[in-house]
Scaffold this motif. Sequence first.
Motif, PDB file in Angstrom:
ATOM      1  N   TYR A  64       0.813  -1.212   0.000  1.00  0.00           N
ATOM      2  CA  TYR A  64       0.000   0.000   0.000  1.00  0.00           C
ATOM      3  C   TYR A  64       0.848   1.264   0.000  1.00  0.00           C
ATOM      4  N   GLN A  65       1.967   1.248   0.697  1.00  0.00           N
ATOM      5  CA  GLN A  65       2.844   2.414   0.667  1.00  0.00           C
ATOM      6  C   GLN A  65       3.395   2.620  -0.742  1.00  0.00           C
ATOM      7  N   GLN A  66       3.780   1.537  -1.386  1.00  0.00           N
ATOM      8  CA  GLN A  66       4.235   1.625  -2.772  1.00  0.00           C
ATOM      9  C   GLN A  66       3.153   2.238  -3.654  1.00  0.00           C
ATOM     10  N   LEU A  67       1.915   1.798  -3.487  1.00  0.00           N
ATOM     11  CA  LEU A  67       0.804   2.334  -4.273  1.00  0.00           C
ATOM     12  C   LEU A  67       0.689   3.841  -4.100  1.00  0.00           C
ATOM     13  N   GLN A  68       0.802   4.325  -2.859  1.00  0.00           N
ATOM     14  CA  GLN A  68       0.688   5.761  -2.615  1.00  0.00           C
ATOM     15  C   GLN A  68       1.887   6.530  -3.184  1.00  0.00           C
ATOM     16  N   VAL A  69       3.071   5.924  -3.131  1.00  0.00           N
ATOM     17  CA  VAL A  69       4.249   6.557  -3.723  1.00  0.00           C
ATOM     18  C   VAL A  69       4.065   6.701  -5.232  1.00  0.00           C
ATOM     19  N   VAL A  70       3.563   5.641  -5.876  1.00  0.00           N
ATOM     20  CA  VAL A  70       3.363   5.688  -7.324  1.00  0.00           C
ATOM     21  C   VAL A  70       2.300   6.720  -7.688  1.00  0.00           C
ATOM     22  N   ARG A  71       1.222   6.774  -6.936  1.00  0.00           N
ATOM     23  CA  ARG A  71       0.193   7.782  -7.209  1.00  0.00           C
ATOM     24  C   ARG A  71       0.763   9.196  -7.092  1.00  0.00           C
ATOM     25  N   ARG A  72       1.625   9.412  -6.098  1.00  0.00           N
ATOM     26  CA  ARG A  72       2.207  10.733  -5.901  1.00  0.00           C
ATOM     27  C   ARG A  72       3.128  11.108  -7.062  1.00  0.00           C
ATOM     28  N   LEU A  73       3.984  10.179  -7.486  1.00  0.00           N
ATOM     29  CA  LEU A  73       4.933  10.506  -8.553  1.00  0.00           C
ATOM     30  C   LEU A  73       4.208  10.745  -9.865  1.00  0.00           C
ATOM     31  N   LEU A  78       2.446  12.514 -15.397  1.00  0.00           N
ATOM     32  CA  LEU A  78       2.362  11.341 -16.261  1.00  0.00           C
ATOM     33  C   LEU A  78       0.897  11.066 -16.587  1.00  0.00           C
ATOM     34  N   LYS A  79       0.658  10.528 -17.757  1.00  0.00           N
ATOM     35  CA  LYS A  79      -0.726  10.361 -18.207  1.00  0.00           C
ATOM     36  C   LYS A  79      -1.388   9.098 -17.643  1.00  0.00           C
ATOM     37  N   THR A  80      -0.606   8.196 -17.080  1.00  0.00           N
ATOM     38  CA  THR A  80      -1.121   6.898 -16.659  1.00  0.00           C
ATOM     39  C   THR A  80      -2.030   7.019 -15.444  1.00  0.00           C
ATOM     40  N   GLU A  81      -3.200   6.394 -15.509  1.00  0.00           N
ATOM     41  CA  GLU A  81      -4.090   6.302 -14.342  1.00  0.00           C
ATOM     42  C   GLU A  81      -3.668   5.093 -13.515  1.00  0.00           C
ATOM     43  N   ILE A  82      -3.422   5.313 -12.220  1.00  0.00           N
ATOM     44  CA  ILE A  82      -3.004   4.236 -11.332  1.00  0.00           C
ATOM     45  C   ILE A  82      -4.241   3.627 -10.676  1.00  0.00           C
ATOM     46  N   VAL A  83      -4.390   2.321 -10.837  1.00  0.00           N
ATOM     47  CA  VAL A  83      -5.561   1.606 -10.342  1.00  0.00           C
ATOM     48  C   VAL A  83      -5.128   0.667  -9.219  1.00  0.00           C
ATOM     49  N   GLY A  84      -5.652   0.885  -8.013  1.00  0.00           N
ATOM     50  CA  GLY A  84      -5.371   0.002  -6.885  1.00  0.00           C
ATOM     51  C   GLY A  84      -6.331  -1.175  -6.874  1.00  0.00           C
TER      52      GLY A  84
END
Length: 281
Positions: A151-160, A166-172
Amino acid sequence: MEILRRKADLRARTREWHAAGQTIGVVLTMGALHSGHLSLVEAARARADRVIVTIFVNPRQFNNPEDLAKYPRTEDSDAAKLAPLAIDVLYVPDPQEIYPEGFATTVSVAGVSSGLCGGTRPGHFDGMATVVTKLLLQTDADFSFFGEKDYQQLQVVRRLVADLDLKTEIVGCPTVREEDGLAMSSRNLRLESDARRAAPVIGRVLGDAARAISGGGDVAATLEAAQATLRAAGFDTIDYLELRGDPDLAPMQVADRPARLFLAAWLNGVRLIDNLPVTPV
């Protein structure tokens, strides 16, 4: 399923897809695929017209050389697991495609990377953020799918992604668990039989603690009792067991807003992580 190893070949393919008006979903992995990874692939297939899975064991996110050396590398069996899912491309880049000679750039995300795995694995999130940024750009993905177990990785990726435009939508996607409740992880393959039988206590302890805190229980006392249970079950070292705000991951001593419990602990030389939501009543 096409297997590609050069970013030039991958970009030729993604240009074709986008020119045809098709969307691209990507699942970024380090291989040693399990059902948790495959659930992300299925989510990508449901959301995007084309699907790429990447396999790259990223040396820059390992702070322990021994851990890197022991990480399983199972490309052939991974490809066999992906074949029935009808993905379009398996991208297994050669190392120089990611880190060419003279590579000198690091992506570093502050705030949500502090503490937890960021505190116990120095440099881990810098390495992860750097390779994720490169792979999102190389795949030109419209969507990328990440499990909530990290989950921390997910939040880091969403922040970056937000910070770098970046155009990519991050889906958890929800954590996938074994029948006994252990969160699926490539590291589970390294658990010997006795340790594997003991490992599911990690999920039970987190569940009990989350329910107690959600119901108004004292946070410090609940976490102290949970750590005692883990040690009695054979966990050698507890890196952290903390309550953090969701989604900012700020430390919390009182459960007065949505939060998550985060746990990292060692069992017979294998580091296991898990987390669960805490919703105050």
